[in-house]
Design a protein around this motif. Structure first.
Motif, short mmCIF file in Angstrom:
data_model
loop_
_atom_site.label_atom_id
_atom_site.label_comp_id
_atom_site.label_asym_id
_atom_site.label_seq_id
_atom_site.Cartn_x
_atom_site.Cartn_y
_atom_site.Cartn_z
N SER A 58 -35.78 -2.95 -2.55
CA SER A 58 -35.38 -4.44 -3.09
C SER A 58 -35.99 -4.89 -4.15
O SER A 58 -37.30 -4.61 -4.04
N ARG A 59 -35.32 -5.61 -4.82
CA ARG A 59 -35.99 -6.32 -5.96
C ARG A 59 -35.44 -7.53 -6.13
O ARG A 59 -34.65 -7.95 -5.40
N ALA A 60 -36.25 -8.39 -7.04
CA ALA A 60 -35.79 -9.74 -7.07
C ALA A 60 -34.44 -9.78 -7.90
O ALA A 60 -33.91 -9.04 -8.61
N TYR A 61 -33.71 -10.91 -7.27
CA TYR A 61 -32.20 -10.95 -7.83
C TYR A 61 -32.23 -11.47 -9.25
O TYR A 61 -33.02 -11.96 -9.91
N GLN A 62 -31.10 -10.70 -9.71
CA GLN A 62 -31.11 -10.61 -11.30
C GLN A 62 -29.51 -11.10 -11.35
O GLN A 62 -28.63 -10.86 -10.70
N PRO A 63 -29.37 -12.11 -12.51
CA PRO A 63 -27.87 -12.55 -12.47
C PRO A 63 -26.92 -11.46 -12.88
O PRO A 63 -27.10 -10.40 -13.60
N GLY A 64 -25.78 -11.67 -12.07
CA GLY A 64 -24.75 -10.52 -12.03
C GLY A 64 -24.87 -9.41 -10.75
O GLY A 64 -23.90 -8.78 -10.74
N ASP A 65 -25.98 -9.65 -10.08
CA ASP A 65 -26.05 -8.74 -8.79
C ASP A 65 -25.06 -9.22 -7.84
O ASP A 65 -24.50 -10.41 -7.69
N ALA A 76 -35.89 -14.60 3.06
CA ALA A 76 -36.11 -15.57 3.60
C ALA A 76 -38.07 -15.53 3.71
O ALA A 76 -38.53 -16.84 3.87
N ARG A 77 -38.54 -14.40 3.70
CA ARG A 77 -39.79 -14.34 3.92
C ARG A 77 -40.43 -14.86 2.62
O ARG A 77 -41.60 -15.29 2.66
N SER A 78 -39.70 -14.47 1.47
CA SER A 78 -40.61 -14.75 0.08
C SER A 78 -40.29 -16.02 -0.34
O SER A 78 -40.79 -16.72 -1.27
N GLY A 79 -38.96 -16.31 0.00
CA GLY A 79 -38.40 -17.51 -0.53
C GLY A 79 -37.92 -17.67 -1.83
O GLY A 79 -37.27 -18.58 -2.33
N LYS A 80 -37.63 -16.17 -2.34
CA LYS A 80 -36.82 -16.18 -3.44
C LYS A 80 -35.86 -15.03 -3.26
O LYS A 80 -36.11 -14.14 -2.53
N LEU A 81 -34.63 -15.24 -3.98
CA LEU A 81 -33.58 -14.18 -3.64
C LEU A 81 -34.11 -12.73 -3.97
O LEU A 81 -34.46 -12.42 -5.25
N HIS A 82 -33.59 -12.03 -3.18
CA HIS A 82 -33.96 -10.56 -3.50
C HIS A 82 -32.49 -9.56 -3.35
O HIS A 82 -31.79 -10.15 -2.29
N THR A 83 -32.34 -8.56 -4.13
CA THR A 83 -31.21 -7.88 -4.04
C THR A 83 -31.57 -6.24 -3.33
O THR A 83 -32.62 -5.86 -3.83
#
Length: 318
Positions: A58-65, A76-83
């Motif tokens: 998994s990695r940090a969400y990027q526009p277009g994912d 949920a754990r990191s508080g940041k969107l991941h893909t």
């Protein structure tokens, strides 16, 4: 394919039992990651999104994912969107090109080159299936009525390696017939029957490298084949092809006819070695010129080291 009825002696004729026993030799050898044959040269695996894929990371969400691939737990754990990233399952395929010309039925140390080539091919087959690849084999040499049968399409698992071993023993036991098929023609035929192979291992003594082809055709056809698969070359040579023979008399037998070659002067020994070794020198030069991985073994060597050097995870061109 008919069953091989009589097992060879492992010296002049291929021993099926010995080929199968090579399986135990590769158990501890390091194996490479499976390579995608969809990419150029079959060298790169691709990361894709989709169902039925293996989860990679998994990695940090990027526009277009694709939002359907969000990793909600990590988010949920990191508080940041991941893909989530997925890696497509790709099954590598190895095609072994085996030289069966009459020149291969020669040897002065331990075994014939033909027997050593079969041992190397069997080792490569077991090594490939251990790495999760399918493996097949195509023989070239005497182009006769049964030539079409001298192709075994890539198969998976132990069944695939056993099929290769059976074919090697069967072809070795078959009578030699038909005209010679030079390496240039064999490479053209291999290009047509790759069946999705991502790697090709050519095993030869080089004497099939026809002279006209050596000036362009073999080089061009090797280059063309390398655009579709990674090619490695294993040259099998007799001791007399690699170094000067000690001064003395040497009995040679061919087609039931026995002759004695006397080698005393240095010039005689040098010319004799140069003549016998011309094929392997020519093929080695071609491989090196194209940047192909290439190794040489004599008829007394254990082929495992050469096979793993060519097909293993740390393979490099020599």
């Amino acid at each position: 394919m008919k069953p091989h009825r009589v097992d060879g002696d492992g010296r002049v004729h291929v021993s099926l039992a010995e080929l199968i026993a090579q399986r135990a030799r590769v158990v501890k050898a390091a194996v490479p990651a499976i390579e995608s044959h969809a990419a150029r040269y079959g060298q790169q695996s691709s990361r894709l999104y989709g169902r039925g894929m293996d989860y990679a990371e998994s990695r940090a969400y990027q526009p277009g994912d694709d939002v359907r691939r969000l990793d909600w737990r990590l988010t949920a754990r990191s508080g940041k969107l991941h893909t989530k990233l997925f890696q497509e399952e790709r099954e590598g395929r190895l095609l072994i090109l085996l030289d069966t010309h009459a020149s291969m039925h020669f040897g002065t140390r331990v075994r014939f080159k033909s027997v050593q080539a079969a041992r190397a091919a069997a080792t490569a087959a077991w090594y490939a299936v251990r790495a999760g690849e399918r493996v097949g084999v195509m023989a070239f040499g005497q182009q006769g009525q049964g030539n079409r049968e001298r192709l075994l399409r890539p198969q998976a698992g132990a069944r695939g390696a056993l099929a290769v071993c059976g074919a090697l023993a069967e072809w070795d036991a078959a009578p030699v017939q038909g005209r010679d098929e030079p390496l240039s023609e064999a490479l053209t035929r291999a290009r047509r029957v790759l069946h999705g192979a991502s790697r090709v291992l050519l095993i030869s003594d080089g004497l099939s490298c026809d002279e006209p082809a050596a000036k362009g055709d073999v080089k061009g056809r090797l280059l063309d084949l390398s655009r579709h698969a990674r090619i490695s070359v294993l040259i099998v040579a007799d001791a007399l092809e690699l170094a000067w023979a000690p001064a003395g008399s040497y009995p040679l037998e061919h087609d039931g006819e026995r002759r004695e070659v006397v080698l005393q002067a240095e010039r005689q020994r040098s010319e004799f070695q140069r003549s016998l070794g011309a094929g392997q020198a020519r093929l080695n030069s071609l491989a090196q010129g194209l940047g192909l991985s290439c190794r040489s073994i004599d008829t007394a060597a254990d082929p495992l080291d050469a096979v793993t050097a060519l097909l293993g995870p740390n393979r490099t061109a020599r």
